[in-house]
Design a protein around this motif. Structure first.
Motif, PDB file in Angstrom:
ATOM      1  N   SER A 151       0.847  -1.193   0.000  1.00 12.79           N
ATOM      2  CA  SER A 151       0.000   0.000   0.000  1.00 12.79           C
ATOM      3  C   SER A 151       0.880   1.240   0.000  1.00 12.79           C
ATOM      4  CB  SER A 151      -0.919  -0.014   1.240  1.00 12.79           C
ATOM      5  OG  SER A 151      -1.696  -1.178   1.268  1.00 12.79           O
ATOM      6  N   ASN A 152       1.740   1.346  -0.996  1.00 13.20           N
ATOM      7  CA  ASN A 152       2.740   2.404  -1.010  1.00 13.20           C
ATOM      8  C   ASN A 152       2.119   3.797  -1.034  1.00 13.20           C
ATOM      9  OD1 ASN A 152       4.908   0.615  -1.004  1.00 13.20           O
ATOM     10  ND2 ASN A 152       4.757   0.304  -3.220  1.00 13.20           N
ATOM     11  N   ASN A 153       0.975   3.931  -1.654  1.00 15.95           N
ATOM     12  CA  ASN A 153       0.368   5.251  -1.805  1.00 15.95           C
ATOM     13  C   ASN A 153      -0.661   5.560  -0.733  1.00 15.95           C
ATOM     14  OD1 ASN A 153       1.835   5.729  -4.194  1.00 15.95           O
ATOM     15  ND2 ASN A 153       0.319   4.573  -5.400  1.00 15.95           N
ATOM     16  N   THR A 154      -0.724   4.719   0.268  1.00 17.67           N
ATOM     17  CA  THR A 154      -1.728   4.897   1.317  1.00 17.67           C
ATOM     18  C   THR A 154      -1.176   5.775   2.430  1.00 17.67           C
ATOM     19  OG1 THR A 154      -2.671   2.733   0.857  1.00 17.67           O
ATOM     20  CG2 THR A 154      -3.208   3.727   2.963  1.00 17.67           C
ATOM     21  N   THR A 155      -1.899   6.827   2.772  1.00 17.01           N
ATOM     22  CA  THR A 155      -1.528   7.688   3.889  1.00 17.01           C
ATOM     23  C   THR A 155      -2.235   7.202   5.144  1.00 17.01           C
ATOM     24  OG1 THR A 155      -3.377   9.189   3.511  1.00 17.01           O
ATOM     25  CG2 THR A 155      -1.319   9.638   2.303  1.00 17.01           C
ATOM     26  N   PRO A 156      -1.771   7.626   6.331  1.00 22.50           N
ATOM     27  CA  PRO A 156      -2.454   7.209   7.562  1.00 22.50           C
ATOM     28  C   PRO A 156      -3.934   7.579   7.575  1.00 22.50           C
ATOM     29  CG  PRO A 156      -0.306   8.125   8.069  1.00 22.50           C
ATOM     30  CD  PRO A 156      -0.518   8.341   6.596  1.00 22.50           C
ATOM     31  N   SER A 157      -4.269   8.801   7.154  1.00 27.69           N
ATOM     32  CA  SER A 157      -5.675   9.212   7.170  1.00 27.69           C
ATOM     33  C   SER A 157      -6.498   8.382   6.185  1.00 27.69           C
ATOM     34  CB  SER A 157      -5.806  10.692   6.839  1.00 27.69           C
ATOM     35  OG  SER A 157      -5.257  10.966   5.559  1.00 27.69           O
ATOM     36  N   HIS A 158      -5.892   8.051   5.022  1.00 28.93           N
ATOM     37  CA  HIS A 158      -6.606   7.241   4.046  1.00 28.93           C
ATOM     38  C   HIS A 158      -6.868   5.842   4.592  1.00 28.93           C
ATOM     39  CE1 HIS A 158      -6.826   5.110  -0.077  1.00 28.93           C
ATOM     40  NE2 HIS A 158      -8.005   5.617   0.233  1.00 28.93           N
ATOM     41  N   LEU A 159      -5.843   5.262   5.228  1.00 26.93           N
ATOM     42  CA  LEU A 159      -6.008   3.925   5.794  1.00 26.93           C
ATOM     43  C   LEU A 159      -7.039   3.931   6.923  1.00 26.93           C
ATOM     44  CD1 LEU A 159      -5.222   0.974   5.973  1.00 26.93           C
ATOM     45  CD2 LEU A 159      -3.297   1.635   7.435  1.00 26.93           C
ATOM     46  N   LEU A 160      -7.031   4.989   7.738  1.00 29.13           N
ATOM     47  CA  LEU A 160      -8.005   5.083   8.821  1.00 29.13           C
ATOM     48  C   LEU A 160      -9.420   5.154   8.252  1.00 29.13           C
ATOM     49  CD1 LEU A 160      -8.322   5.271  11.879  1.00 29.13           C
ATOM     50  CD2 LEU A 160      -8.124   7.753  11.688  1.00 29.13           C
ATOM     51  N   ASN A 161      -9.596   5.888   7.176  1.00 25.75           N
ATOM     52  CA  ASN A 161     -10.913   5.961   6.531  1.00 25.75           C
ATOM     53  C   ASN A 161     -11.332   4.595   5.984  1.00 25.75           C
ATOM     54  OD1 ASN A 161     -11.242   8.677   7.062  1.00 25.75           O
ATOM     55  ND2 ASN A 161     -10.277   9.320   5.137  1.00 25.75           N
ATOM     56  N   GLN A 162     -10.348   3.877   5.412  1.00 25.10           N
ATOM     57  CA  GLN A 162     -10.653   2.544   4.906  1.00 25.10           C
ATOM     58  C   GLN A 162     -11.125   1.616   6.016  1.00 25.10           C
ATOM     59  OE1 GLN A 162      -7.156   1.106   2.908  1.00 25.10           O
ATOM     60  NE2 GLN A 162      -7.678   2.075   0.946  1.00 25.10           N
ATOM     61  N   LEU A 163     -10.412   1.636   7.130  1.00 22.04           N
ATOM     62  CA  LEU A 163     -10.815   0.793   8.261  1.00 22.04           C
ATOM     63  C   LEU A 163     -12.160   1.252   8.820  1.00 22.04           C
ATOM     64  CD1 LEU A 163      -7.367   0.445  10.078  1.00 22.04           C
ATOM     65  CD2 LEU A 163      -8.576  -1.319   8.786  1.00 22.04           C
ATOM     66  N   GLY A 164     -12.389   2.569   8.787  1.00 26.01           N
ATOM     67  CA  GLY A 164     -13.650   3.086   9.303  1.00 26.01           C
ATOM     68  C   GLY A 164     -14.849   2.599   8.520  1.00 26.01           C
ATOM     69  N   THR A 165     -14.651   2.364   7.217  1.00 33.42           N
ATOM     70  CA  THR A 165     -15.767   1.869   6.409  1.00 33.42           C
ATOM     71  C   THR A 165     -16.170   0.449   6.778  1.00 33.42           C
ATOM     72  OG1 THR A 165     -14.258   1.058   4.687  1.00 33.42           O
ATOM     73  CG2 THR A 165     -15.080   3.329   4.467  1.00 33.42           C
ATOM     74  N   LEU A 166     -15.291  -0.257   7.503  1.00 34.92           N
ATOM     75  CA  LEU A 166     -15.614  -1.615   7.954  1.00 34.92           C
ATOM     76  C   LEU A 166     -16.503  -1.616   9.193  1.00 34.92           C
ATOM     77  CD1 LEU A 166     -12.064  -3.230   7.586  1.00 34.92           C
ATOM     78  CD2 LEU A 166     -13.969  -3.355   5.960  1.00 34.92           C
ATOM     79  N   ILE A 167     -16.688  -0.441   9.797  1.00 37.39           N
ATOM     80  CA  ILE A 167     -17.463  -0.337  11.037  1.00 37.39           C
ATOM     81  C   ILE A 167     -18.829   0.235  10.702  1.00 37.39           C
ATOM     82  CG2 ILE A 167     -17.471   0.565  13.388  1.00 37.39           C
ATOM     83  CD1 ILE A 167     -14.455   0.956  13.140  1.00 37.39           C
ATOM     84  N   SER A 168     -19.864  -0.479  11.077  1.00 41.97           N
ATOM     85  CA  SER A 168     -21.223  -0.102  10.666  1.00 41.97           C
ATOM     86  C   SER A 168     -21.733   1.155  11.350  1.00 41.97           C
ATOM     87  CB  SER A 168     -22.186  -1.267  10.940  1.00 41.97           C
ATOM     88  OG  SER A 168     -22.175  -1.609  12.319  1.00 41.97           O
ATOM     89  N   THR A 169     -21.200   1.480  12.534  1.00 42.81           N
ATOM     90  CA  THR A 169     -21.657   2.666  13.264  1.00 42.81           C
ATOM     91  C   THR A 169     -20.528   3.678  13.369  1.00 42.81           C
ATOM     92  OG1 THR A 169     -23.179   1.325  14.601  1.00 42.81           O
ATOM     93  CG2 THR A 169     -22.616   3.511  15.441  1.00 42.81           C
ATOM     94  N   PRO A 170     -20.656   4.851  12.752  1.00 44.52           N
ATOM     95  CA  PRO A 170     -19.611   5.875  12.864  1.00 44.52           C
ATOM     96  C   PRO A 170     -19.424   6.317  14.312  1.00 44.52           C
ATOM     97  CG  PRO A 170     -21.158   6.396  11.089  1.00 44.52           C
ATOM     98  CD  PRO A 170     -21.758   5.266  11.859  1.00 44.52           C
ATOM     99  N   LYS A 171     -18.246   6.850  14.615  1.00 49.90           N
ATOM    100  CA  LYS A 171     -17.959   7.257  15.995  1.00 49.90           C
ATOM    101  C   LYS A 171     -18.904   8.350  16.468  1.00 49.90           C
ATOM    102  CE  LYS A 171     -14.316   9.752  16.930  1.00 49.90           C
ATOM    103  NZ  LYS A 171     -12.929  10.178  17.179  1.00 49.90           N
TER     104      LYS A 171
END
Length: 575
Positions: free
Chosen positions: A452-472
């Motif tokens: 994931s060379n082009n993945t930034t921390p914020s982008h990865l966090l957003n990706q993981l966030g999409t796996l969670i059905s209820t937003p914070k």
């Protein structure tokens, strides 16, 4: 107030003198008469519960009796600090210490092994040594404030029962705090009140025949009363009973060095952990929880205990151990297994866990996500699995027997609390992921390993966030809305809301949300008298202050609550 089930635990009636009985002879030395006792008198008269003429600078009553008048300050004392050790052990008086011997040390009852001559200590065990300066039989003066409890007023001194029948062997102080435990403490120190509350139905009968367990019960009871009344006498009594419990456990460990510790001693160790939670300790509760865990492992789990005692102790241990994993990094291991065999079959609805056991254990799984920080693929799979568990969870799936005496209202309150815990678990999941991603120093190396060379921390966090059905933000709003709709009165089911309120407060972004958290925690503290609620408030206040101050460069400072905990050196527990 309901009458006690034990016929011996009754208030002492006023003496009645029959007309046919002769009046008692007057003593040659009449009782001194003075003005009535009042809170505005000098400290000396208050402690002696005598009338004071309030003369300044020293009252005449003290001068006439040759006593030192302590003046007119406050009789109340501030509670112990959260990280304070309960006892300070000093060398015996008039003993010269060598240059290599420390003159003062803080007491940790389980870390230093003490062996009695000829009595081997079990392998891997440490025997607690009680402080030398505590006198177990010392007389304690008890301050008697009037408390507001429910719909009635409660006089802390008016409740001392008359020794009768099978409790005639108890001291006056034991009777005093036993009755407080029966009438108030046992109801407010559980997360579920029922006719068969084990804090009464299991602990009291055993304590009446076990001096060790009686001291442990009285220690918790006296401390809880001190939290609610701020009475110096109750605080002193609590420390005295605490010391007596430690001495009793030490004796039991030495005497049974090759045998299993009796169930009553196991229960006493569990109550020591509860004592520190009620006190609001951020260090010593973990010492006792570790000791309880080692004891349980050494005897093969709860199956080796009497079923009733095992059921009570299991709920206490699972609740405390699960909560500890959330806020104490020292308690987190990579293994997704219980440190103790806690399978006792289908049990009654627990007074601590209620419907939340699966949610509590899921929060432990969330805390262990940090071990997957170097494997993003495994982290994604774990997040998806946790989200599925939380989404599909239902209180109806809990396998437990409903104890007799519970009403539909009791169960409804438990269900609402459990829903708040599910919201809290979603918040906790988002919070831990943010910490894992944003604090990853070698993030680019990890991203490279995972293609994931082009993945930034914020982008990865957003990706993981999409796996969670209820937003914070949704989970925070939903949790606080539930709590705000409740009347956080004396229904003890609501005392379990400390963790949901704390984790929602950690992620609150508006003044309105913070106000809901603050007011709700204040109500819990006022109504239930559990010291760790104060610790949660202290941490939130420090966290909010840090965030409001911002970073030195003027940007927002979203410091994580776990970082603040580490800076304070606290092992917070929210059980």
């Amino acid at each position: 107030m309901d009458a006690l089930s034990d016929p011996g635990l009754v208030r002492t009636p006023s003496p009645v003198v029959s007309a046919a009985q002769p009046a008692p002879a007057q003593k040659s030395r009449g009782r001194q008469t003075s003005t009535g006792w009042s809170r505005s008198g000098c400290l000396t008269c208050k402690r002696r519960r005598k009338g004071c003429d309030k003369a300044k600078p020293s009252c005449n009553n003290c001068l006439k009796q040759g006593r030192k008048c302590e003046g007119y300050g406050s009789i109340w004392v501030e509670p112990l600090g959260p990280s304070a050790q309960v006892f300070k052990v000093e060398g015996p008086k008039r003993r010269r210490l060598s240059a290599s011997s420390p003159s003062t040390s803080y007491y940790d009852p389980w870390l230093e092994p003490q062996r009695s001559p000829g009595s081997p200590t079990p392998p891997g065990w440490s025997v607690p040594t009680p402080p030398q300066d505590l006198n177990e039989d010392a007389e304690i003066e008890i301050v008697s404030p009037t408390l507001e409890m429910g719909d009635h007023r409660f006089d802390a001194l008016a409740m001392t029962p008359r020794p009768h029948g099978n409790i005639s062997h108890l001291s006056g102080h034991e009777s005093h705090y036993l009755q407080y435990h029966m009438e108030e403490g046992s109801r407010l120190l559980a997360n579920l009140e029922s006719d068969g509350n084990p804090l009464r139905s299991i602990l009291i009968p055993r304590a009446l025949s076990s001096p060790l367990l009686m001291k442990a019960v009285c220690a918790v009871s006296a401390l809880h009363l001190a939290n609610r009344s701020h009475g110096l006498g109750a605080q002193t009594a609590a420390a005295d009973f605490y010391g007596g419990t430690l001495r009793g456990i030490r004796t039991a460990l030495v005497e049974r060095s090759t045998d299993l510790l009796p169930d009553d001693a196991m229960l006493a160790v569990g109550l020591l952990c509860k004592y520190e939670i009620v006190r609001g300790s951020v260090t010593q509760w973990s010492v006792h929880l570790d000791a309880l865990q080692r004891l349980l492992v050494s005897r093969g789990g709860f199956a080796s205990m009497d079923r009733d005692a095992a059921g009570f102790l299991r709920g206490l241990f699972v609740y405390a151990h699960s909560m500890a994993q959330i806020t104490s990094r020292k308690r987190i291991t990579s293994a997704d297994v219980s440190p103790v065999d806690d399978d006792i079959g289908i049990s009654q609805l627990d007074i601590y866990i209620g419907y939340t056991e699966e949610l509590l254990k899921t929060c432990g799984r969330i805390s262990r996500l940090q071990f997957l920080k170097d494997d993003i693929s495994a982290l994604r799979l774990a997040v998806a699995s946790i989200n599925e568990t939380l989404t599909n969870w239902s209180y109806a799936s809990a396998r437990c027997i409903t104890p007799p005496g519970l009403t539909a209202a009791n169960l409804t309150r438990l269900q609402v609390v459990a829903e708040c815990f599910r919201d809290a678990a979603f918040i906790h999941l988002h919070s831990i992921l943010e910490r894992i991603i944003t604090q990853q120093d070698d993030f680019h190396d990890v991203a490279s390993i995972n293609n994931s060379n082009n993945t930034t921390p914020s982008h990865l966090l957003n990706q993981l966030g999409t796996l969670i059905s209820t937003p914070k933000t949704t989970a925070v709003h939903r949790c606080l809305s539930r709590v705000e709709s409740l009347h956080l009165d004396h229904h003890c089911e609501y005392s379990a809301l400390t963790f949901p309120l704390f984790i929602a407060g950690c992620e609150s972004t508006t003044a309105v949300q913070r106000e809901v958290v603050t007011q709700s925690l204040n109500k819990l503290q006022d109504n239930f008298g559990i010291g760790n609620v104060r610790r949660a408030q202290d941490l939130l206040a420090s966290l909010w202050k840090r965030r409001d101050e911002g970073s030195p460069d003027g940007t927002s400072n979203h410091v994580h609550w776990l970082d603040v905990l580490e800076e304070l050196g606290w092992e917070l527990i929210l059980a």
